[in-house]
Design an enzyme around this catalytic site. Structure first.
Site, PDB file in Angstrom:
ATOM      1  N   ASN A 197      17.726 -13.229   8.299  1.00 30.22           N
ATOM      2  CA  ASN A 197      19.353 -13.992   8.227  1.00 30.22           C
ATOM      3  C   ASN A 197      19.257 -13.987   6.787  1.00 30.22           C
ATOM      4  O   ASN A 197      18.988 -15.060   6.107  1.00 30.22           O
ATOM      5  CB  ASN A 197      19.531 -14.847   8.925  1.00 30.22           C
ATOM      6  CG  ASN A 197      20.942 -15.033   8.892  1.00 30.22           C
ATOM      7  OD1 ASN A 197      21.883 -14.693   8.117  1.00 30.22           O
ATOM      8  ND2 ASN A 197      21.538 -16.132   9.769  1.00 30.22           N
ATOM      9  N   HIS A 211      26.709  -9.193  11.998  1.00 29.34           N
ATOM     10  CA  HIS A 211      25.714 -10.365  11.098  1.00 29.34           C
ATOM     11  C   HIS A 211      24.419 -10.317  11.790  1.00 29.34           C
ATOM     12  O   HIS A 211      24.384 -10.381  12.715  1.00 29.34           O
ATOM     13  CB  HIS A 211      26.547 -11.471  11.070  1.00 29.34           C
ATOM     14  CG  HIS A 211      25.719 -12.649  10.441  1.00 29.34           C
ATOM     15  ND1 HIS A 211      25.127 -12.606   9.171  1.00 29.34           N
ATOM     16  CD2 HIS A 211      25.352 -13.851  10.758  1.00 29.34           C
ATOM     17  CE1 HIS A 211      24.384 -13.379   8.792  1.00 29.34           C
ATOM     18  NE2 HIS A 211      24.571 -14.292   9.850  1.00 29.34           N
ATOM     19  N   CYS A 220      27.661 -17.382   6.405  1.00 27.56           N
ATOM     20  CA  CYS A 220      27.207 -15.846   6.476  1.00 27.56           C
ATOM     21  C   CYS A 220      28.543 -15.207   6.877  1.00 27.56           C
ATOM     22  O   CYS A 220      28.416 -13.900   6.868  1.00 27.56           O
ATOM     23  CB  CYS A 220      26.656 -15.890   7.885  1.00 27.56           C
ATOM     24  SG  CYS A 220      25.145 -17.112   7.753  1.00 27.56           S
TER      25      CYS A 220
HETATM   26  N1  ACO Z   1       8.033 -21.095  16.826  1.00 23.89           N
HETATM   27  C1  ACO Z   1       7.798 -21.686  18.166  1.00 23.89           C
HETATM   28  N2  ACO Z   1       8.558 -22.403  18.951  1.00 23.89           N
HETATM   29  C2  ACO Z   1       9.621 -22.822  18.541  1.00 23.89           C
HETATM   30  C3  ACO Z   1      10.168 -22.425  17.356  1.00 23.89           C
HETATM   31  C4  ACO Z   1       9.429 -21.624  16.305  1.00 23.89           C
HETATM   32  N3  ACO Z   1       9.870 -21.060  15.223  1.00 23.89           N
HETATM   33  N4  ACO Z   1      11.581 -22.886  17.169  1.00 23.89           N
HETATM   34  C5  ACO Z   1      11.617 -23.437  18.297  1.00 23.89           C
HETATM   35  N5  ACO Z   1      10.650 -23.657  19.120  1.00 23.89           N
HETATM   36  C6  ACO Z   1      10.626 -24.126  20.408  1.00 23.89           C
HETATM   37  C7  ACO Z   1      11.434 -25.467  20.571  1.00 23.89           C
HETATM   38  O1  ACO Z   1      10.718 -26.487  20.008  1.00 23.89           O
HETATM   39  C8  ACO Z   1      11.544 -25.568  22.238  1.00 23.89           C
HETATM   40  O2  ACO Z   1      10.462 -25.973  22.682  1.00 23.89           O
HETATM   41  P1  ACO Z   1      10.518 -27.094  23.837  1.00 23.89           P
HETATM   42  O3  ACO Z   1      11.043 -26.032  24.912  1.00 23.89           O
HETATM   43  O4  ACO Z   1       8.945 -27.458  24.083  1.00 23.89           O
HETATM   44  O5  ACO Z   1      11.478 -28.027  23.396  1.00 23.89           O
HETATM   45  C9  ACO Z   1      11.427 -23.875  22.606  1.00 23.89           C
HETATM   46  O6  ACO Z   1      11.017 -23.131  21.263  1.00 23.89           O
HETATM   47  C10 ACO Z   1      12.723 -23.357  22.872  1.00 23.89           C
HETATM   48  O7  ACO Z   1      13.773 -23.548  21.852  1.00 23.89           O
HETATM   49  P2  ACO Z   1      15.260 -23.271  21.597  1.00 23.89           P
HETATM   50  O8  ACO Z   1      16.136 -24.039  20.570  1.00 23.89           O
HETATM   51  O9  ACO Z   1      15.968 -23.330  23.160  1.00 23.89           O
HETATM   52  O10 ACO Z   1      15.017 -21.604  21.474  1.00 23.89           O
HETATM   53  P3  ACO Z   1      16.210 -20.527  21.545  1.00 23.89           P
HETATM   54  O11 ACO Z   1      15.644 -19.507  22.306  1.00 23.89           O
HETATM   55  O12 ACO Z   1      17.478 -20.939  21.626  1.00 23.89           O
HETATM   56  O13 ACO Z   1      16.194 -20.149  19.866  1.00 23.89           O
HETATM   57  C11 ACO Z   1      17.090 -20.125  17.943  1.00 23.89           C
HETATM   58  C12 ACO Z   1      16.347 -20.812  18.915  1.00 23.89           C
HETATM   59  C13 ACO Z   1      16.431 -18.707  17.300  1.00 23.89           C
HETATM   60  C14 ACO Z   1      17.402 -20.901  16.836  1.00 23.89           C
HETATM   61  C15 ACO Z   1      18.469 -19.678  18.620  1.00 23.89           C
HETATM   62  O14 ACO Z   1      19.003 -20.673  19.093  1.00 23.89           O
HETATM   63  C16 ACO Z   1      19.510 -19.029  17.785  1.00 23.89           C
HETATM   64  O15 ACO Z   1      19.239 -17.800  17.015  1.00 23.89           O
HETATM   65  N6  ACO Z   1      20.619 -19.723  17.473  1.00 23.89           N
HETATM   66  C17 ACO Z   1      21.525 -18.956  16.244  1.00 23.89           C
HETATM   67  C18 ACO Z   1      21.085 -19.453  15.103  1.00 23.89           C
HETATM   68  C19 ACO Z   1      21.932 -18.831  14.149  1.00 23.89           C
HETATM   69  O16 ACO Z   1      22.469 -17.475  14.363  1.00 23.89           O
HETATM   70  N7  ACO Z   1      22.082 -19.377  12.910  1.00 23.89           N
HETATM   71  C20 ACO Z   1      22.477 -18.761  11.812  1.00 23.89           C
HETATM   72  C21 ACO Z   1      23.745 -19.069  11.484  1.00 23.89           C
HETATM   73  S1  ACO Z   1      24.470 -18.463  10.299  1.00 23.89           S
HETATM   74  C22 ACO Z   1      24.804 -19.264   8.920  1.00 23.89           C
HETATM   75  O17 ACO Z   1      25.889 -19.682   8.544  1.00 23.89           O
HETATM   76  C23 ACO Z   1      23.604 -19.953   8.123  1.00 23.89           C
END
Ligand code: ACO
Length: 321
Positions: free
Chosen positions: A274, A244, A110
């Site tokens: 993203n 980003h 990214c």
């Molecule tokens: N829909 C519903 N529930 C979901 C989903 C979904 N799409 N995805 C995860 N959950 C659930 C999980 O299973 C978990 O359930 P549990 O508590 O029963 O175990 C709960 O939601 C919370 O999951 P978390 O992973 O703690 O959710 P979080 O609030 O951290 O959000 C996210 C997850 C959006 C991925 C966040 O961590 C994030 O944005 N991280 C950074 C990701 C990023 O920026 N990636 C790009 C990098 S750039 C590149 O180079 C590609």
């Protein structure tokens, strides 16, 4: 001598996939995706190749710059995965737009567009070039595990480009890498050699979302603070931050650590999700074309991604409307 931005362009696939449609594929909901990420919809390639998007973005940028493809001295394409292992996507673009200059890809996930700007800056500093195309093109939806709700809801496809000419508008730029394979990776996939004895993983995106989240907030806020200081500016001098577009919560948390009003942190994540390296140039092109950018505006850009990588820069915008 660094460079100035002469023109920008973008291209997005036609197909709009909403969160409601996403919830017919994996166990999720519009409400979860909006509140956890800020994403409402994303564009997904159906009949477009990554080359189609890169070429359209490049041609739009060339037209906006008033430059012919034959005038380019270098093409840098930022992408996590071009159409081919070889040739590079930059060579695909070069052929299709009719340019006759060196062309190569950079892969910094990214952060790729900012790495591309820094590479281009080096060519300007060595006086090897007068006109450079930096294009970022991504078909992330082709690298996703569409059964993994934690990742497939986050990404989309698209391309953004900038044509650079000689000038002094890049005021400071920083690149970072913090080698970390576990936090985010996309394996190459199957090895076709009959001699190869190691196993292979599916070529889909694996991510530890929480780890990337923590890295992102810190990298973005500390990187911006440092690069603005490198430029000899105060944070209050910055007219727009182009972050980003990975997660609205990451952007909000990073910007909360800055002395820059929230309204100056620009986002379009709701519409595109993203799109990896293409996020910042797509956003820049929207701002260029909707008249938000005025000559003299100071822009701070900051990205992070697989690698883990991060990149930050401060630019003066000098293009007349
Ligand atoms: N829909 C519903 N529930 C979901 C989903 C979904 N799409 N995805 C995860 N959950 C659930 C999980 O299973 C978990 O359930 P549990 O508590 O029963 O175990 C709960 O939601 C919370 O999951 P978390 O992973 O703690 O959710 P979080 O609030 O951290 O959000 C996210 C997850 C959006 C991925 C966040 O961590 C994030 O944005 N991280 C950074 C990701 C990023 O920026 N990636 C790009 C990098 S750039 C590149 O180079 C590609």
């Amino acid at each position: 001598m660094s460079f100035r931005i002469l023109g920008t362009g973008r291209a997005l696939p036609e197909y709009v996939m909403t969160n409601d449609e996403m919830s017919t594929i994996v166990d999720t909901s519009d409400e979860w995706i909006r509140t956890r990420t800020g994403i409402a919809q994303r564009r997904v390639c159906t009949t477009e190749s990554i080359g189609d998007l890169a070429v359209q973005a490049a041609e739009n940028a060339l037209q906006n710059a008033g430059i012919a493809a034959q005038d380019l001295d270098l093409i840098v394409c930022a992408t996590i995965r071009g159409e081919y292992f070889s040739p590079s996507e930059a060579c695909v673009v070069q052929k299709r737009i009719g340019a006759c200059c060196p062309a190569f890809d950079v892969n910094a996930a990214c952060t790729g567009f900012l790495y591309g700007l820094d590479v281009a800056d080096g060519f300007f500093a060595r006086k090897r070039v007068k006109k450079v195309l930096v294009v970022a093109a991504e078909n992330v939806t082709n690298c996703l595990d569409w059964t993994d709700r934690a990742t497939c809801v986050l990404f989309g496809d698209g391309a953004g480009a900038a044509v650079l000419g000689e000038g002094n508008d890049l005021l400071a730029i920083r690149m970072e890498s913090h080698g970390n394979i576990e936090a985010l990776n996309i394996p190459r996939g199957e090895n076709t050699s009959p001699f190869y004895q190691l196993g292979s993983q599916r070529p889909v995106l694996h991510m530890n979302g929480r780890e990337v989240y923590k890295f992102a907030v810190n990298a973005m806020s500390s990187g911006l603070i440092q690069v603005i200081a490198d430029a000899g500016l105060q944070q209050s001098d910055i007219d727009y931050v182009l972050p980003h577009q990975a997660n609205q919560r990451i952007i909000d948390a990073a910007c909360a650590k800055l002395d820059i009003p929230k309204e100056r942190c620009v986002t379009n994540i709701a519409r595109y999700g993203n799109i990896s390296a293409a996020c910042i140039p797509v956003l820049l092109d929207e701002m260029n074309r909707d008249g938000r950018l005025k000559p003299g505006n100071l822009l701070a850009m900051s990205a992070f991604g697989g690698g883990l990588t991060a990149g930050h820069c401060v630019l003066r915008w000098s293009k007349e409307g």
